[in-house]
Scaffold this motif. Structure first.
Motif, PDB file in Angstrom:
ATOM      1  N   GLY A  55      31.819  56.225  56.264  1.00 46.83           N
ATOM      2  CA  GLY A  55      30.534  56.026  55.607  1.00 46.83           C
ATOM      3  C   GLY A  55      29.520  55.394  56.539  1.00 46.83           C
ATOM      4  O   GLY A  55      29.864  54.637  57.454  1.00 46.83           O
TER       5      GLY A  55
ATOM      6  N   GLU B   2      25.085  54.085  56.620  1.00 43.86           N
ATOM      7  CA  GLU B   2      23.854  53.838  55.864  1.00 43.86           C
ATOM      8  C   GLU B   2      22.668  54.308  56.702  1.00 43.86           C
ATOM      9  O   GLU B   2      22.433  53.831  57.803  1.00 43.86           O
ATOM     10  CB  GLU B   2      23.716  52.365  55.527  1.00 43.86           C
ATOM     11  CG  GLU B   2      22.552  52.056  54.609  1.00 43.86           C
ATOM     12  CD  GLU B   2      22.487  50.586  54.242  1.00 43.86           C
ATOM     13  OE1 GLU B   2      21.612  50.224  53.417  1.00 43.86           O
ATOM     14  OE2 GLU B   2      23.293  49.797  54.784  1.00 43.86           O
TER      15      GLU B   2
ATOM     16  N   TRP C 281      23.420  55.632  51.513  1.00 42.03           N
ATOM     17  CA  TRP C 281      24.744  55.819  52.086  1.00 42.03           C
ATOM     18  C   TRP C 281      25.097  57.306  52.138  1.00 42.03           C
ATOM     19  O   TRP C 281      24.807  58.064  51.215  1.00 42.03           O
ATOM     20  CB  TRP C 281      25.784  55.073  51.266  1.00 42.03           C
ATOM     21  CG  TRP C 281      25.824  53.605  51.560  1.00 42.03           C
ATOM     22  CD1 TRP C 281      25.040  52.636  51.022  1.00 42.03           C
ATOM     23  CD2 TRP C 281      26.677  52.963  52.497  1.00 42.03           C
ATOM     24  NE1 TRP C 281      25.336  51.419  51.550  1.00 42.03           N
ATOM     25  CE2 TRP C 281      26.359  51.573  52.465  1.00 42.03           C
ATOM     26  CE3 TRP C 281      27.687  53.394  53.361  1.00 42.03           C
ATOM     27  CZ2 TRP C 281      27.010  50.636  53.261  1.00 42.03           C
ATOM     28  CZ3 TRP C 281      28.345  52.466  54.157  1.00 42.03           C
ATOM     29  CH2 TRP C 281      27.998  51.111  54.101  1.00 42.03           C
TER      30      TRP C 281
ATOM     31  N   GLN D 180      30.830  51.938  50.598  1.00 42.76           N
ATOM     32  CA  GLN D 180      30.098  50.670  50.552  1.00 42.76           C
ATOM     33  C   GLN D 180      31.052  49.489  50.519  1.00 42.76           C
ATOM     34  O   GLN D 180      30.752  48.429  51.074  1.00 42.76           O
ATOM     35  CB  GLN D 180      29.193  50.662  49.331  1.00 42.76           C
ATOM     36  CG  GLN D 180      28.061  51.674  49.388  1.00 42.76           C
ATOM     37  CD  GLN D 180      27.261  51.717  48.098  1.00 42.76           C
ATOM     38  OE1 GLN D 180      27.489  50.914  47.189  1.00 42.76           O
ATOM     39  NE2 GLN D 180      26.316  52.655  48.019  1.00 42.76           N
TER      40      GLN D 180
ATOM     41  N   LYS E  31      30.225  50.011  56.846  1.00 41.97           N
ATOM     42  CA  LYS E  31      29.796  51.098  57.731  1.00 41.97           C
ATOM     43  C   LYS E  31      30.799  51.310  58.865  1.00 41.97           C
ATOM     44  O   LYS E  31      31.272  50.352  59.464  1.00 41.97           O
ATOM     45  CB  LYS E  31      28.411  50.816  58.312  1.00 41.97           C
ATOM     46  CG  LYS E  31      27.290  50.820  57.307  1.00 41.97           C
ATOM     47  CD  LYS E  31      25.924  50.814  58.003  1.00 41.97           C
ATOM     48  CE  LYS E  31      25.771  49.625  58.916  1.00 41.97           C
ATOM     49  NZ  LYS E  31      24.412  49.624  59.558  1.00 41.97           N
TER      50      LYS E  31
END
Length: 212
Positions: free
Chosen positions: A77, A79, A84, A162, A166
């Motif tokens: 993941g 951002e 996201w 989340q 990250k």
């Protein structure tokens, strides 16, 4: 004067070469050609219902094995502009195909085992048994699929990204992309059982030739 009493003539003149035989006792080969063969349709239907339930419950074990043996699909993941995004860590990886392949191979193995078990318990085949293997295998595959998805990682990948942060790798939800893998178990069970019945099943006795 009275006429002498003569015995009446028999209604049928039996030839000296004619042989009269008593019907063979019940239970001998060829006796009772019109008797019911096998345990009866009601008994076969009851047995088929039990087999369907037992085979379908085997899907619990299949789901556990799929969840345990299926490869993990790594996700990452990030951002971007305060939103996201989640993407595959290895874009050229084969893990997603391995998840489907694992389920299909396990389904083939379960179809083989269930067909052999049913044949050993009930060597005489029949349409109800074949239907039970097919329906039970399909229900077991559906149960295994949903159980594996439920046991696997959560399906909300954005929330998971989340939570881990990250750039941190996490596993994708367990997903069956090729739904045709659900048919591996019922097809394998039907084919193996039909093959075993054709090769090793009991043979019907040949009717005796009528005597001349």
């Amino acid at each position: 004067m009275t006429a002498p009493l003569t015995p009446p003539t028999p209604p049928h003149d039996h030839s000296p070469h004619q042989v009269w035989e008593a019907p063979p006792p019940a239970g001998t080969p060829g006796a009772g050609l019109y008797e019911q063969d096998g345990p009866g349709m009601k008994t076969e239907v009851r047995e088929a219902a039990v087999i369907t339930v037992v085979v379908a419950l085997g899907g619990v074990l299949l789901g556990l094995l799929w969840w345990w043996l299926a490869p993990h699909v790594p996700l990452v993941g990030d951002e971007i502009d305060k939103s996201w995004v989640v993407y595959f860590k290895d874009t050229e990886g084969e893990q997603a195909a391995g998840v489907d392949g694992t389920f299909a191979l396990l389904g083939l193995a379960f179809g083989l085992v269930s067909a052999v078990a049913v044949f050993l318990l009930r060597r005489r085949g029949g349409v109800p048994l074949a239907v039970a293997l097919g329906v039970g295998g399909l229900l077991g595959s559906l149960l295994a699929w949903r159980l594996g998805v439920w046991l696997g990682p959560e399906s909300d990948v954005l929330a998971r990204a989340q939570a881990v942060g990250k750039g941190v790798t996490f596993s994708a939800p367990l997903k069956l992309s090729a739904k045709g893998a659900l048919l591996a178990w019922p097809f394998a069970g039907l084919l193996v059982h039909l093959g075993l019945t054709a090769l090793f099943g009991p043979r019907d006795p040949e009717p005796p030739y009528p005597q001349q």
